[in-house]
Design a protein around this motif. Structure first.
Motif, PDB file in Angstrom:
ATOM      1  N   ASP A 293       0.847  -1.110  -0.083  1.00  0.00           N
ATOM      2  CA  ASP A 293       0.009   0.006  -0.241  1.00  0.00           C
ATOM      3  C   ASP A 293       0.665   1.313  -0.016  1.00  0.00           C
ATOM      4  O   ASP A 293       1.866   1.243   0.135  1.00  0.00           O
ATOM      5  N   PRO A 294       0.429   2.363  -0.140  1.00  0.00           N
ATOM      6  CA  PRO A 294       1.197   3.579  -0.054  1.00  0.00           C
ATOM      7  C   PRO A 294       2.123   3.861   1.065  1.00  0.00           C
ATOM      8  O   PRO A 294       2.952   4.673   1.038  1.00  0.00           O
ATOM      9  N   PHE A 295       1.760   2.905   2.121  1.00  0.00           N
ATOM     10  CA  PHE A 295       2.540   3.243   3.343  1.00  0.00           C
ATOM     11  C   PHE A 295       3.754   2.057   3.634  1.00  0.00           C
ATOM     12  O   PHE A 295       4.219   1.820   4.491  1.00  0.00           O
ATOM     13  N   GLY A 296       3.874   1.416   2.385  1.00  0.00           N
ATOM     14  CA  GLY A 296       4.892   0.136   2.515  1.00  0.00           C
ATOM     15  C   GLY A 296       4.346  -1.074   3.274  1.00  0.00           C
ATOM     16  O   GLY A 296       5.023  -1.885   3.288  1.00  0.00           O
ATOM     17  N   ASN A 297       2.955  -1.089   3.676  1.00  0.00           N
ATOM     18  CA  ASN A 297       2.485  -2.489   4.047  1.00  0.00           C
ATOM     19  C   ASN A 297       2.496  -3.567   2.968  1.00  0.00           C
ATOM     20  O   ASN A 297       1.808  -3.169   2.003  1.00  0.00           O
ATOM     21  N   PHE A 298       2.508  -4.938   3.517  1.00  0.00           N
ATOM     22  CA  PHE A 298       2.224  -5.846   2.592  1.00  0.00           C
ATOM     23  C   PHE A 298       0.759  -6.239   2.373  1.00  0.00           C
ATOM     24  O   PHE A 298       0.044  -6.249   3.685  1.00  0.00           O
ATOM     25  N   ILE A 299       0.101  -6.198   1.431  1.00  0.00           N
ATOM     26  CA  ILE A 299      -1.365  -6.796   1.287  1.00  0.00           C
ATOM     27  C   ILE A 299      -1.518  -7.860   0.138  1.00  0.00           C
ATOM     28  O   ILE A 299      -0.936  -7.539  -1.032  1.00  0.00           O
ATOM     29  N   ALA A 300      -2.008  -8.815   0.636  1.00  0.00           N
ATOM     30  CA  ALA A 300      -2.641  -9.846  -0.376  1.00  0.00           C
ATOM     31  C   ALA A 300      -4.095  -9.611  -0.811  1.00  0.00           C
ATOM     32  O   ALA A 300      -5.074  -9.333  -0.107  1.00  0.00           O
ATOM     33  N   ARG A 301      -3.948  -9.319  -2.397  1.00  0.00           N
ATOM     34  CA  ARG A 301      -5.332  -8.997  -3.023  1.00  0.00           C
ATOM     35  C   ARG A 301      -5.851 -10.324  -3.384  1.00  0.00           C
ATOM     36  O   ARG A 301      -5.258 -11.226  -3.859  1.00  0.00           O
ATOM     37  N   ILE A 302      -7.066 -10.847  -3.003  1.00  0.00           N
ATOM     38  CA  ILE A 302      -7.677 -12.259  -3.262  1.00  0.00           C
ATOM     39  C   ILE A 302      -8.890 -11.968  -4.169  1.00  0.00           C
ATOM     40  O   ILE A 302      -9.823 -11.415  -3.568  1.00  0.00           O
ATOM     41  N   ASP A 303      -9.004 -12.453  -5.129  1.00  0.00           N
ATOM     42  CA  ASP A 303     -10.009 -12.393  -6.049  1.00  0.00           C
ATOM     43  C   ASP A 303     -10.599 -13.880  -6.254  1.00  0.00           C
ATOM     44  O   ASP A 303      -9.778 -14.902  -6.778  1.00  0.00           O
ATOM     45  N   PHE A 304     -11.850 -13.985  -5.634  1.00  0.00           N
ATOM     46  CA  PHE A 304     -12.454 -15.424  -5.591  1.00  0.00           C
ATOM     47  C   PHE A 304     -13.260 -15.858  -6.972  1.00  0.00           C
ATOM     48  O   PHE A 304     -13.608 -14.556  -7.733  1.00  0.00           O
ATOM     49  N   GLU A 305     -13.125 -17.048  -7.470  1.00  0.00           N
ATOM     50  CA  GLU A 305     -13.757 -17.488  -8.547  1.00  0.00           C
ATOM     51  C   GLU A 305     -15.085 -18.065  -8.462  1.00  0.00           C
ATOM     52  O   GLU A 305     -15.422 -18.598  -9.820  1.00  0.00           O
ATOM     53  N   GLU A 306     -15.536 -18.532  -7.354  1.00  0.00           N
ATOM     54  CA  GLU A 306     -16.665 -19.349  -7.400  1.00  0.00           C
ATOM     55  C   GLU A 306     -17.587 -18.818  -6.025  1.00  0.00           C
ATOM     56  O   GLU A 306     -17.220 -18.182  -5.168  1.00  0.00           O
ATOM     57  N   PHE A 307     -18.777 -19.614  -6.087  1.00  0.00           N
ATOM     58  CA  PHE A 307     -19.696 -19.306  -4.748  1.00  0.00           C
ATOM     59  C   PHE A 307     -19.073 -20.206  -3.740  1.00  0.00           C
ATOM     60  O   PHE A 307     -18.424 -21.298  -4.407  1.00  0.00           O
ATOM     61  N   MET A 308     -18.991 -19.791  -2.591  1.00  0.00           N
ATOM     62  CA  MET A 308     -18.355 -20.392  -1.428  1.00  0.00           C
ATOM     63  C   MET A 308     -19.448 -20.564  -0.354  1.00  0.00           C
ATOM     64  O   MET A 308     -20.338 -19.595  -0.026  1.00  0.00           O
ATOM     65  N   GLN A 309     -19.514 -21.785   0.412  1.00  0.00           N
ATOM     66  CA  GLN A 309     -20.280 -21.687   1.486  1.00  0.00           C
ATOM     67  C   GLN A 309     -19.573 -21.831   2.916  1.00  0.00           C
ATOM     68  O   GLN A 309     -19.774 -21.787   4.019  1.00  0.00           O
ATOM     69  N   GLU A 310     -18.116 -21.610   2.644  1.00  0.00           N
ATOM     70  CA  GLU A 310     -17.211 -21.514   3.913  1.00  0.00           C
ATOM     71  C   GLU A 310     -15.961 -21.002   3.139  1.00  0.00           C
ATOM     72  O   GLU A 310     -15.611 -21.283   1.985  1.00  0.00           O
ATOM     73  N   LEU A 311     -15.300 -20.096   4.042  1.00  0.00           N
ATOM     74  CA  LEU A 311     -14.004 -19.296   3.642  1.00  0.00           C
ATOM     75  C   LEU A 311     -13.290 -19.526   4.868  1.00  0.00           C
ATOM     76  O   LEU A 311     -13.562 -19.075   5.768  1.00  0.00           O
ATOM     77  N   SER A 312     -12.048 -20.134   4.671  1.00  0.00           N
ATOM     78  CA  SER A 312     -10.950 -19.887   5.827  1.00  0.00           C
ATOM     79  C   SER A 312      -9.593 -19.612   5.400  1.00  0.00           C
ATOM     80  O   SER A 312      -9.295 -19.539   4.275  1.00  0.00           O
ATOM     81  N   ILE A 313      -9.135 -18.789   6.450  1.00  0.00           N
ATOM     82  CA  ILE A 313      -7.900 -18.065   6.382  1.00  0.00           C
ATOM     83  C   ILE A 313      -6.917 -18.577   7.108  1.00  0.00           C
ATOM     84  O   ILE A 313      -7.151 -18.264   8.375  1.00  0.00           O
ATOM     85  N   ASP A 314      -5.825 -18.926   7.200  1.00  0.00           N
ATOM     86  CA  ASP A 314      -5.075 -19.278   8.070  1.00  0.00           C
ATOM     87  C   ASP A 314      -3.526 -18.748   7.769  1.00  0.00           C
ATOM     88  O   ASP A 314      -2.817 -18.841   6.681  1.00  0.00           O
ATOM     89  N   VAL A 315      -2.880 -18.107   8.812  1.00  0.00           N
ATOM     90  CA  VAL A 315      -1.544 -17.510   8.670  1.00  0.00           C
ATOM     91  C   VAL A 315      -0.679 -18.315   9.597  1.00  0.00           C
ATOM     92  O   VAL A 315      -1.120 -18.777  10.908  1.00  0.00           O
ATOM     93  N   ASP A 316       0.566 -18.889   9.266  1.00  0.00           N
ATOM     94  CA  ASP A 316       1.586 -19.401  10.188  1.00  0.00           C
ATOM     95  C   ASP A 316       2.737 -18.709  10.169  1.00  0.00           C
ATOM     96  O   ASP A 316       3.411 -18.357   9.030  1.00  0.00           O
ATOM     97  N   ILE A 317       3.202 -18.308  11.044  1.00  0.00           N
ATOM     98  CA  ILE A 317       4.682 -17.591  11.191  1.00  0.00           C
ATOM     99  C   ILE A 317       5.569 -18.118  12.121  1.00  0.00           C
ATOM    100  O   ILE A 317       4.994 -18.919  13.304  1.00  0.00           O
ATOM    101  N   VAL A 318       6.647 -18.361  12.070  1.00  0.00           N
ATOM    102  CA  VAL A 318       7.828 -18.587  13.045  1.00  0.00           C
ATOM    103  C   VAL A 318       8.686 -17.312  13.127  1.00  0.00           C
ATOM    104  O   VAL A 318       9.146 -16.715  12.115  1.00  0.00           O
ATOM    105  N   ALA A 319       8.862 -17.098  14.468  1.00  0.00           N
ATOM    106  CA  ALA A 319       9.468 -15.758  14.708  1.00  0.00           C
ATOM    107  C   ALA A 319      10.392 -16.026  15.798  1.00  0.00           C
ATOM    108  O   ALA A 319      10.282 -16.698  16.638  1.00  0.00           O
ATOM    109  N   ASP A 320      11.563 -15.287  15.658  1.00  0.00           N
ATOM    110  CA  ASP A 320      12.578 -15.359  16.745  1.00  0.00           C
ATOM    111  C   ASP A 320      12.414 -13.843  17.842  1.00  0.00           C
ATOM    112  O   ASP A 320      12.420 -13.000  17.546  1.00  0.00           O
TER     113      ASP A 320
END
Length: 291
Positions: A57-84
């Motif tokens: 974005d204009p402020f340097g943040n990472f953005i994932a733009r997601i465009d869906f292609e079908e009707f859905m009865q459920e949507l799940s979003i999972d993020v996994d991070i390994v941090a020190d």
């Protein structure tokens, strides 16, 4: 000693019928300036019929733009991070000579660059009255910032607020209670009224229970904890952006992992997008595991 942790963030929407979704924008990837080293990152979306484009974005943040292609009865979003999440000294920075003491004026070009973060959008009676009580006599800038952060922590009681949006500074001060995002936005407005550039931060907070040999340790916790959180950052010449967490009254440390830093909360929402009107069940889970 290094302490590596695995953060898992799960969000699921279940609908009473198949629905169409608008384009979604996810701000769920750690920002490039995160002081906590990120060893691994993955984003998993189901169903898998979609297109993803990573942007900034204009402020340097990472953005994932997601465009869906079908009707859905459920949507799940999972993020996994390994941090020190080894300990970080929040005061490990330099200050330019002219910014050692409050008040100071930004150099002209820097002030132009910081214009979006100096914009005052709220001037309510309660906010102006709160500001009038602030001692603005000259003192070290770090002492001044610590005092402001601690004052909001003492004046505003923390609550978990499930309603969408952010309270105005007037509401937060009148109620004397607010969520992390409400206290963060209040602190942003306070800093701007005092001539200091400030921005709103959405991110993950990781706190490890006592007994750990390193990491962001909280003696009040019986088990490790992580959640989406909000805090403020102020720009001080020489040091750059400094994180202030008004919910705890502390400086941001290794447990604060920024996802989006913006002039206003509306631009920092972790997930934005719409679906057709339907009965919806939202499931949300944040976990952290020591590796």
């Amino acid at each position: 000693m290094h302490m590596h942790v695995a953060i898992h963030h799960h969000t699921r929407y279940q609908y009473d019928r198949p629905v169409l979704h608008s384009t979604h924008f996810l701000r769920l990837k750690p920002a490039a300036h995160s002081r906590t080293p990120i060893e691994a990152y993955s984003l998993t979306i189901k169903p898998e019929k979609y297109q993803i484009h990573w942007q900034q974005d204009p402020f340097g943040n990472f953005i994932a733009r997601i465009d869906f292609e079908e009707f859905m009865q459920e949507l799940s979003i999972d993020v996994d991070i390994v941090a020190d999440i080894s300990q970080i000294n929040p005061f490990d920075f330099f200050l330019d000579d002219y910014a050692q003491y409050f008040p100071f004026d930004y150099e002209p070009q820097l002030k132009k660059d910081l214009a979006p973060y100096l914009e005052i959008t709220e001037q309510s009676p309660a906010l102006l009255q709160w500001l009038d009580a602030i001692d603005r006599s000259g003192r070290g800038i770090i002492d001044f910032l610590v005092m402001l952060n601690e004052k909001i922590f003492k004046d505003i009681r923390y609550t978990v607020r499930m309603e969408p949006g952010v309270q105005t500074s007037e509401e937060t001060l009148q109620y004397a209670i607010g969520s992390c995002r409400d206290s963060a936005w209040l602190l942003v407005q306070v800093l701007r009224h005092l001539g200091l550039a400030a921005r709103f931060v959405s991110g993950y907070l990781v706190q490890l229970a006592s007994g750990s040999s390193s990491g962001s340790v909280s003696s009040s916790l019986s088990e490790d904890f992580t959640a989406l959180h909000a805090w403020a950052e102020v720009y001080i010449p020489g040091a750059g952006w400094i994180g202030l967490d008004a919910t705890s009254g502390l400086m941001a440390g290794e447990g604060h992992i920024p996802l989006a830093c913006t002039p206003s909360p509306e631009s920092a929402a972790p997930i934005t997008g719409t679906a057709e009107k339907s009965e919806t069940i939202l499931t949300y889970r944040n976990t952290v595991e020591r590796l």
